[in-house]
Write an enzyme that holds these catalytic residues in place. Structure first.
Site, PDB file in Angstrom:
ATOM      1  N   GLU A 105       0.845  -1.058  -0.076  1.00 26.98           N
ATOM      2  CA  GLU A 105       0.013  -0.178   0.109  1.00 26.98           C
ATOM      3  C   GLU A 105       0.977   1.156  -0.060  1.00 26.98           C
ATOM      4  O   GLU A 105       0.368   2.298  -0.593  1.00 26.98           O
ATOM      5  CB  GLU A 105      -0.957   0.069   1.190  1.00 26.98           C
ATOM      6  CG  GLU A 105      -2.021  -1.036   1.095  1.00 26.98           C
ATOM      7  CD  GLU A 105      -2.865  -1.137   2.215  1.00 26.98           C
ATOM      8  OE1 GLU A 105      -2.391  -1.172   3.288  1.00 26.98           O
ATOM      9  OE2 GLU A 105      -4.144  -0.893   2.116  1.00 26.98           O
ATOM     10  N   GLU A 125      -3.636  -9.610   3.426  1.00 29.88           N
ATOM     11  CA  GLU A 125      -4.567  -9.571   4.585  1.00 29.88           C
ATOM     12  C   GLU A 125      -5.764 -10.437   4.589  1.00 29.88           C
ATOM     13  O   GLU A 125      -5.989 -10.708   5.851  1.00 29.88           O
ATOM     14  CB  GLU A 125      -5.119  -7.993   4.468  1.00 29.88           C
ATOM     15  CG  GLU A 125      -4.197  -6.973   4.808  1.00 29.88           C
ATOM     16  CD  GLU A 125      -3.254  -6.468   3.598  1.00 29.88           C
ATOM     17  OE1 GLU A 125      -3.472  -7.279   2.550  1.00 29.88           O
ATOM     18  OE2 GLU A 125      -2.785  -5.503   3.745  1.00 29.88           O
TER      19      GLU A 125
END
Ligand code: NAD
Length: 692
Positions: A105, A125
């Site tokens: 990210e 995730e």
């Protein structure tokens, strides 16, 4: 600048180097240091562009797991990302090793990304039951096709730099060793060519998917886990909404997921796996021995699988058995197993050949003489094992570890057959040993600390999850299982059918129900255990119907009939009306009255039986911690990951509720067989958990 990030200027380019070993986890200090570096670069008139790079082997592995569950300090990652977005100078992420989770990210919020050839990029995730919470679900579908973004985030599997280049996720691959120098050159080129600042947030997503179809497919594949569908919803938001709205939606869904039991259980398992190697009185710095050569005694079911576990990681193995016949059968099975994997395309022929070349065999025990570890997998009889260990004692080289794969026998008695009990340890592999991840490492009363440390390390080398168990009958997993088996058989007496019990537990999430499991393991094994128990522990009562099945020679899959029927060459259990008739007749004969039993009762009785025995095991110090017990069930017994293991499941239900349920069962059929553990009573009273 700070301990966790360095700021230097090279050729007019600010280089911010993250240095937070082992994986540049984005903890409080590192996030603050990155932001500080970016601000400095933005304000420095000498600087025309900036590079973000990781020291060591990684760009960043994402959130710092050491800070999980602790309060986050400012700035959070979205704030850092916002600053990246606002930068007016080109910002380049230089990726080595891996950029995962928050690490990717961070890279996605840079204007350009270059990567070394071997690096990996991913958003894993979902494996913790959550979703990328810092813009990942919004930025990824704006740079790669939405279908690919869904696939990457719902599987959590990383992609290679090469694939990332093709997808446009990476702008250039760097072949040389000096990525920082290449990044500075690349940044200067961007400046010289006046390239625009490529802000992913301002791009439009490539909506190449039919979301209804994707949702259906993901729902089927995710089997009740909520995170994958939430990820699809976020990608849909990325496609249909402006970036800031999508970010807000992502944040909400993240906040929801992090509170779900599924995510709590997956995160528990993640940490539990990292805990098992920690042994309070065996510090990390305990010296370990080198294991370069192994020997396996016994070429049967387990010996073959154990030998393969060594071969799979490149450790040469000598396997011995008493007869050439037994040896040939064992070797043939190993070869067939590998060949099957090759034919499925999961192993290259050269790799199989390489592994087989590491394997030697002999009928003479002396062949084990040079091994650093000798693993015994012969018949489960104390006299046989003791005799073997006496002989191994005479031939094994000094310092060799002598390991037994016994599932039930007393490791201390086996150790005492030798003059070197400090070298003896239990290595309880699970069947099939080359596949199953669980390895119970049984610490004898005299096992040396370095022997234990070496065996735990070896377990990891073999790609297993090693869990320490003390010596007791059945160790952790099988001792608990016996209570579960007991309840499953009692419920037959009370009115349930094998298929109802299996169905309820499978629906709940177990990989297979108990009766399917008995048929797979062989009903003769349980029969022998029950006969032994009747002599050793007459107070341990079993439902008697299982004996009727075994007495008929219906041993399960291997005889084509057991609790179920089997078609030739097919392992699918088919309910057997004959078994139902026999069960009804048995109940009549025993004067038992059938009553309806709900699926909830089936699940509670079986799973709480596991947790209660787990509590006894904790009390006695057989297991080091509740999470170790959970790992045993998650990796060795098909416990559903979203349950987090039997102890975690009981914690989640509330120990007061678990205790109340057990007290109710004490009033029911064979209620005297329930003895709530003192630890359970204590923790329930104090409002605490096993996994505190
Ligand atoms: P098996 O009967 O398939 O194999 C045992 C092998 O040992 C045979 O090939 C036999 O010829 C050989 N053997 C017997 N005595 C020997 C000796 N003195 N020297 C050399 N070889 C000898 O049995 P298995 O299922 O592989 O079980 C082996 C051990 O592993 C047992 O202690 C068992 O309790 C344990 N175990 C079994 C399982 C399982 O699921 N089968 C799981 C965990 C542990």
């Amino acid at each position: 600048m700070s301990e966790v990030a360095a700021y230097t200027v090279r050729d007019g380019v600010a280089v911010i180097t993250m240095n937070n070993p082992p994986v540049n986890g984005l903890g409080n200090a590192l996030r603050a240091a990155i932001l500080q570096g970016l601000q400095r670069a933005a304000g420095d008139a000498q600087v025309k562009a900036a590079v973000l790079i990781g020291a060591g082997k990684a760009f960043s592995g994402g959130a710092d797991i050491r800070e999980f569950g602790k309060a986050r300090e400012k700035p959070d990652l979205p704030e850092v990302n916002d600053f990246q977005d606002g930068m007016q100078k080109p910002l380049v992420a230089a990726i080595t090793g891996f950029a995962l989770g928050g690490g990717l990210e961070l890279a996605l919020a840079c204007h350009y990304r270059i990567a070394s050839a071997k690096s990996q990029l991913g958003l894993p995730e979902v494996k913790l039951g959550i979703l990328p919470g810092s813009g990942g679900t919004q930025r990824l579908p704006r740079i790669v096709p939405a279908s690919k973004a869904v696939q990457m985030m719902t599987t959590g599997n990383p992609i290679s730099a090469e694939e990332a280049l093709q997808l446009g996720l990476v702008d250039e691959i760097v072949q040389g060793a000096d990525l920082a120098a290449a990044a500075v050159l690349y940044a200067n080129k961007l400046v010289a060519e006046r390239k625009p600042l490529k802000r992913i947030r301002d791009m439009k997503a490539n909506a190449d998917v039919d979301f209804k179809k994707v949702r259906d497919a993901v729902a089927r594949a995710s089997r009740g886990y909520p995170a994958p569908l939430e990820i699809v919803a976020c990608v849909e938001a990325a496609v249909t909404k402006p970036f800031d709205e999508g970010r807000k939606f992502e944040r909400e869904r993240f906040a929801h997921l992090i509170m779900t039991n599924e995510s709590k259980a997956l995160r528990h398992a993640f940490f539990a796996e990292r805990q098992t190697a920690k042994i309070p009185d065996v510090p990390d710095e305990t010296p370990t021995r080198t294991v370069k050569q192994a020997a396996v005694i016994g070429a049967g079911t387990m010996g073959g699988g154990i030998a393969m576990s060594f071969l799979n990681v490149g450790i040469p193995v000598t396997i011995t058995d008493t007869t050439q016949d037994a040896l040939d059968r064992g070797l043939k099975k190993i070869r067939e197993n590998y060949a099957a994997t090759v034919s499925k395309g999961r192993l290259k022929q050269e790799e199989m050949d390489k592994r087989m070349a590491l394997l030697s065999s002999a009928t003479d025990l002396n062949a084990a003489r040079d091994a650093d570890i000798i693993v015994e997998a012969v018949f489960e009889r104390m006299d046989v094992k003791q005799d073997l260990f006496r002989r191994l004692d005479a031939i094994a080289k000094p310092g060799a570890i002598l390991a037994t794969n016994t599932s039930t026998l007393d490791v201390n008695q086996i150790a005492d057959a030798t003059k070197r009990p400090q070298e003896v340890i239990g290595t309880h592999f699970f069947s099939p040993a080359n596949v199953m991840r669980l390895l119970e490492v049984v610490r004898g009363a005299k096992t040396g600390k370095d022997v234990l440390a070496t065996t735990m390390k070896l377990g990891k080398t073999l790609k297993k999850v090693p869990v320490v168990s003390g010596v007791c009958d059945g160790f952790i997993g099988n001792r608990m299982l016996e209570k579960y088996v007991q309840q499953s058989l009692f419920m037959l007496d009370e009115g349930a059918s094998p298929q109802q019990i299996d169905g309820a537990l499978q629906k709940w999430g177990l990989a297979m129900g108990p009766f399917t499991m008995y048929d797979m393991a062989g009903n003769d094994i349980g029969f022998e255990i029950r006969k032994r128990r009747a002599k050793e522990r007459p107070d341990f009562v079993y439902g008697k119907f299982a004996d009727r099945i075994a007495e008929k020679g219906w041993f399960g899959q291997k005889t084509g009939r057991g609790w179920y029927r089997y078609e030739p060459g097919n392992r699918k259990p088919i309910p057997d009306a004959e078994v139902d008739r026999m069960l009804a007749a048995y109940r009549k004969e025993m004067g038992l009255k059938a009553r309806p039993i709900s699926d909830d009762e089936i699940v509670e009785r079986c799973i709480y039986a596991l947790a209660n025995e787990g509590a006894h095991i904790l009390e006695e110090g057989i297991a080091l911690r509740a999470s170790d017990i959970d790992m045993v069930y998650l990796t060795g017994y098909g416990f559903p990951p979203y349950g987090g293991g039997p102890m975690f499941y009981a914690d989640t239900a509330g120990l007061d509720k678990v205790l109340a349920a057990i007290q109710k069962f004490q009033q029911g059929y064979q209620g005297a067989q329930w003895k709530p553990a003192a630890l359970l009573i204590k923790l329930a009273k104090e409002g605490r958990r096993f996994n505190d």
